[in-house]
Design a protein around this motif. Structure first.
Motif, PDB file in Angstrom:
ATOM      1  N   LYS A  33      -7.209   1.496  -8.481  1.00 44.42           N
ATOM      2  CA  LYS A  33      -7.824   0.612  -7.492  1.00 44.42           C
ATOM      3  C   LYS A  33      -7.240  -0.799  -7.522  1.00 44.42           C
ATOM      4  O   LYS A  33      -7.879  -1.768  -7.137  1.00 44.42           O
ATOM      5  CB  LYS A  33      -9.343   0.594  -7.644  1.00 44.42           C
ATOM      6  N   ILE A  34      -5.995  -0.895  -7.951  1.00 44.39           N
ATOM      7  CA  ILE A  34      -5.272  -2.168  -7.929  1.00 44.39           C
ATOM      8  C   ILE A  34      -4.539  -2.306  -6.600  1.00 44.39           C
ATOM      9  O   ILE A  34      -4.495  -3.396  -6.024  1.00 44.39           O
ATOM     10  CB  ILE A  34      -4.333  -2.273  -9.142  1.00 44.39           C
ATOM     11  N   PHE A  35      -3.973  -1.223  -6.097  1.00 44.12           N
ATOM     12  CA  PHE A  35      -3.355  -1.223  -4.776  1.00 44.12           C
ATOM     13  C   PHE A  35      -4.408  -0.736  -3.783  1.00 44.12           C
ATOM     14  O   PHE A  35      -4.900   0.388  -3.883  1.00 44.12           O
ATOM     15  CB  PHE A  35      -2.132  -0.322  -4.716  1.00 44.12           C
ATOM     16  N   VAL A  36      -4.744  -1.594  -2.830  1.00 45.18           N
ATOM     17  CA  VAL A  36      -5.768  -1.277  -1.846  1.00 45.18           C
ATOM     18  C   VAL A  36      -5.158  -0.540  -0.658  1.00 45.18           C
ATOM     19  O   VAL A  36      -5.716   0.445  -0.182  1.00 45.18           O
ATOM     20  CB  VAL A  36      -6.470  -2.569  -1.376  1.00 45.18           C
ATOM     21  N   ILE A  37      -4.022  -1.030  -0.193  1.00 49.91           N
ATOM     22  CA  ILE A  37      -3.306  -0.439   0.938  1.00 49.91           C
ATOM     23  C   ILE A  37      -1.811  -0.590   0.674  1.00 49.91           C
ATOM     24  O   ILE A  37      -1.378  -1.632   0.171  1.00 49.91           O
ATOM     25  CB  ILE A  37      -3.649  -1.146   2.266  1.00 49.91           C
ATOM     26  N   ALA A  38      -1.050   0.435   1.016  1.00 51.80           N
ATOM     27  CA  ALA A  38       0.409   0.343   0.925  1.00 51.80           C
ATOM     28  C   ALA A  38       1.004   1.188   2.035  1.00 51.80           C
ATOM     29  O   ALA A  38       0.441   2.219   2.412  1.00 51.80           O
ATOM     30  CB  ALA A  38       0.910   0.824  -0.436  1.00 51.80           C
ATOM     31  N   GLY A  39       2.121   0.734   2.565  1.00 53.88           N
ATOM     32  CA  GLY A  39       2.790   1.519   3.597  1.00 53.88           C
ATOM     33  C   GLY A  39       4.095   0.875   4.022  1.00 53.88           C
ATOM     34  O   GLY A  39       4.377  -0.276   3.687  1.00 53.88           O
ATOM     35  N   ARG A  40       4.888   1.649   4.746  1.00 58.06           N
ATOM     36  CA  ARG A  40       6.182   1.141   5.177  1.00 58.06           C
ATOM     37  C   ARG A  40       6.056   0.358   6.472  1.00 58.06           C
ATOM     38  O   ARG A  40       5.129   0.579   7.262  1.00 58.06           O
ATOM     39  CB  ARG A  40       7.196   2.260   5.313  1.00 58.06           C
ATOM     40  N   LYS A  41       6.980  -0.544   6.665  1.00 56.81           N
ATOM     41  CA  LYS A  41       7.022  -1.337   7.887  1.00 56.81           C
ATOM     42  C   LYS A  41       7.740  -0.541   8.973  1.00 56.81           C
ATOM     43  O   LYS A  41       8.521   0.361   8.682  1.00 56.81           O
ATOM     44  CB  LYS A  41       7.772  -2.660   7.648  1.00 56.81           C
ATOM     45  N   GLN A  42       7.445  -0.897  10.212  1.00 49.43           N
ATOM     46  CA  GLN A  42       8.146  -0.331  11.366  1.00 49.43           C
ATOM     47  C   GLN A  42       8.846  -1.479  12.082  1.00 49.43           C
ATOM     48  O   GLN A  42       8.151  -2.424  12.453  1.00 49.43           O
ATOM     49  CB  GLN A  42       7.165   0.360  12.317  1.00 49.43           C
ATOM     50  N   PRO A  43      10.131  -1.485  12.242  1.00 49.66           N
ATOM     51  CA  PRO A  43      11.055  -0.440  11.811  1.00 49.66           C
ATOM     52  C   PRO A  43      11.120  -0.361  10.284  1.00 49.66           C
ATOM     53  O   PRO A  43      10.698  -1.280   9.587  1.00 49.66           O
ATOM     54  CB  PRO A  43      12.392  -0.886  12.398  1.00 49.66           C
ATOM     55  N   ARG A  44      11.662   0.724   9.804  1.00 51.09           N
ATOM     56  CA  ARG A  44      11.669   1.008   8.371  1.00 51.09           C
ATOM     57  C   ARG A  44      12.709   0.144   7.641  1.00 51.09           C
ATOM     58  O   ARG A  44      13.792   0.583   7.300  1.00 51.09           O
ATOM     59  CB  ARG A  44      11.952   2.491   8.128  1.00 51.09           C
ATOM     60  N   ASN A  45      12.303  -1.081   7.372  1.00 52.50           N
ATOM     61  CA  ASN A  45      13.171  -1.995   6.626  1.00 52.50           C
ATOM     62  C   ASN A  45      12.481  -2.548   5.387  1.00 52.50           C
ATOM     63  O   ASN A  45      12.943  -3.501   4.787  1.00 52.50           O
ATOM     64  CB  ASN A  45      13.653  -3.137   7.532  1.00 52.50           C
ATOM     65  N   GLY A  46      11.351  -1.923   5.010  1.00 49.13           N
ATOM     66  CA  GLY A  46      10.612  -2.367   3.837  1.00 49.13           C
ATOM     67  C   GLY A  46       9.194  -1.849   3.897  1.00 49.13           C
ATOM     68  O   GLY A  46       8.906  -0.867   4.581  1.00 49.13           O
ATOM     69  N   GLY A  47       8.301  -2.540   3.189  1.00 55.47           N
ATOM     70  CA  GLY A  47       6.912  -2.103   3.152  1.00 55.47           C
ATOM     71  C   GLY A  47       5.982  -3.239   2.792  1.00 55.47           C
ATOM     72  O   GLY A  47       6.423  -4.360   2.509  1.00 55.47           O
ATOM     73  N   LEU A  48       4.688  -2.938   2.825  1.00 58.82           N
ATOM     74  CA  LEU A  48       3.644  -3.900   2.487  1.00 58.82           C
ATOM     75  C   LEU A  48       2.685  -3.270   1.496  1.00 58.82           C
ATOM     76  O   LEU A  48       2.384  -2.071   1.584  1.00 58.82           O
ATOM     77  CB  LEU A  48       2.860  -4.307   3.735  1.00 58.82           C
ATOM     78  N   ILE A  49       2.194  -4.089   0.574  1.00 57.83           N
ATOM     79  CA  ILE A  49       1.191  -3.644  -0.386  1.00 57.83           C
ATOM     80  C   ILE A  49       0.132  -4.737  -0.486  1.00 57.83           C
ATOM     81  O   ILE A  49       0.474  -5.910  -0.685  1.00 57.83           O
ATOM     82  CB  ILE A  49       1.782  -3.409  -1.791  1.00 57.83           C
ATOM     83  N   ILE A  50      -1.136  -4.368  -0.353  1.00 57.44           N
ATOM     84  CA  ILE A  50      -2.231  -5.288  -0.629  1.00 57.44           C
ATOM     85  C   ILE A  50      -2.710  -4.976  -2.037  1.00 57.44           C
ATOM     86  O   ILE A  50      -3.076  -3.832  -2.344  1.00 57.44           O
ATOM     87  CB  ILE A  50      -3.360  -5.156   0.394  1.00 57.44           C
ATOM     88  N   VAL A  51      -2.668  -6.010  -2.895  1.00 54.74           N
ATOM     89  CA  VAL A  51      -2.893  -5.827  -4.327  1.00 54.74           C
ATOM     90  C   VAL A  51      -4.139  -6.601  -4.756  1.00 54.74           C
ATOM     91  O   VAL A  51      -4.255  -7.800  -4.506  1.00 54.74           O
ATOM     92  CB  VAL A  51      -1.665  -6.314  -5.134  1.00 54.74           C
ATOM     93  N   ASN A  52      -5.042  -5.910  -5.430  1.00 55.51           N
ATOM     94  CA  ASN A  52      -6.295  -6.498  -5.890  1.00 55.51           C
ATOM     95  C   ASN A  52      -6.196  -6.849  -7.372  1.00 55.51           C
ATOM     96  O   ASN A  52      -6.603  -6.081  -8.239  1.00 55.51           O
ATOM     97  CB  ASN A  52      -7.453  -5.524  -5.634  1.00 55.51           C
ATOM     98  N   VAL A  53      -5.578  -8.002  -7.640  1.00 60.20           N
ATOM     99  CA  VAL A  53      -5.546  -8.574  -8.992  1.00 60.20           C
ATOM    100  C   VAL A  53      -5.916 -10.046  -8.871  1.00 60.20           C
ATOM    101  O   VAL A  53      -5.837 -10.639  -7.798  1.00 60.20           O
ATOM    102  CB  VAL A  53      -4.170  -8.421  -9.689  1.00 60.20           C
ATOM    103  N   ASN A  54      -6.304 -10.648  -9.989  1.00 56.75           N
ATOM    104  CA  ASN A  54      -6.817 -12.019  -9.965  1.00 56.75           C
ATOM    105  C   ASN A  54      -5.759 -13.100 -10.106  1.00 56.75           C
ATOM    106  O   ASN A  54      -6.018 -14.247  -9.758  1.00 56.75           O
ATOM    107  CB  ASN A  54      -7.865 -12.207 -11.062  1.00 56.75           C
TER     108      ASN A  54
END
Length: 96
Positions: A33-54
């Motif tokens: 439960k440290i990574f809340v959401i993760a996925g690739r960007k469109q167009p596929r040139n990378g990705g995003l991660i929402i991270v739940n740490v302090n």
């Protein structure tokens, strides 16, 4: 909480060579439960991660395990933010 934006700096072929290990890394921290959401960007040139740490130190420790970072496949742009508007399902993330 942090938003991590990855932008590939190598070919998709090279990224795909490490994709299975990267997904295993994502799942490890999703289960914790440290990574809340993760996925690739469109167009596929990378990705995003929402991270739940302090703090940034904890984030850096987690990201140091990412095969994309270890193999220098992506640039990592990090933004710290305070969640103030969330859905009911994510209310545990809200800070006052």
């Amino acid at each position: 909480m942090f938003l991590v934006e990855l932008t590939y700096k190598t070919s998709l072929e090279e990224v795909d060579n490490h994709l299975k290990a990267h997904i295993e890394f994502l799942n490890k921290y999703r289960e914790k439960k440290i990574f809340v959401i993760a996925g690739r960007k469109q167009p596929r040139n990378g990705g995003l991660i929402i991270v739940n740490v302090n703090d940034r130190e904890s984030l850096d420790k987690v990201l140091s395990e990412d095969p994309f970072m270890i193999n220098k496949l992506a640039n990592f742009e990090i933004t710290e933010f305070v969640p103030s508007v969330v859905t009911d399902e994510l209310s545990f993330l809200k800070e006052n």
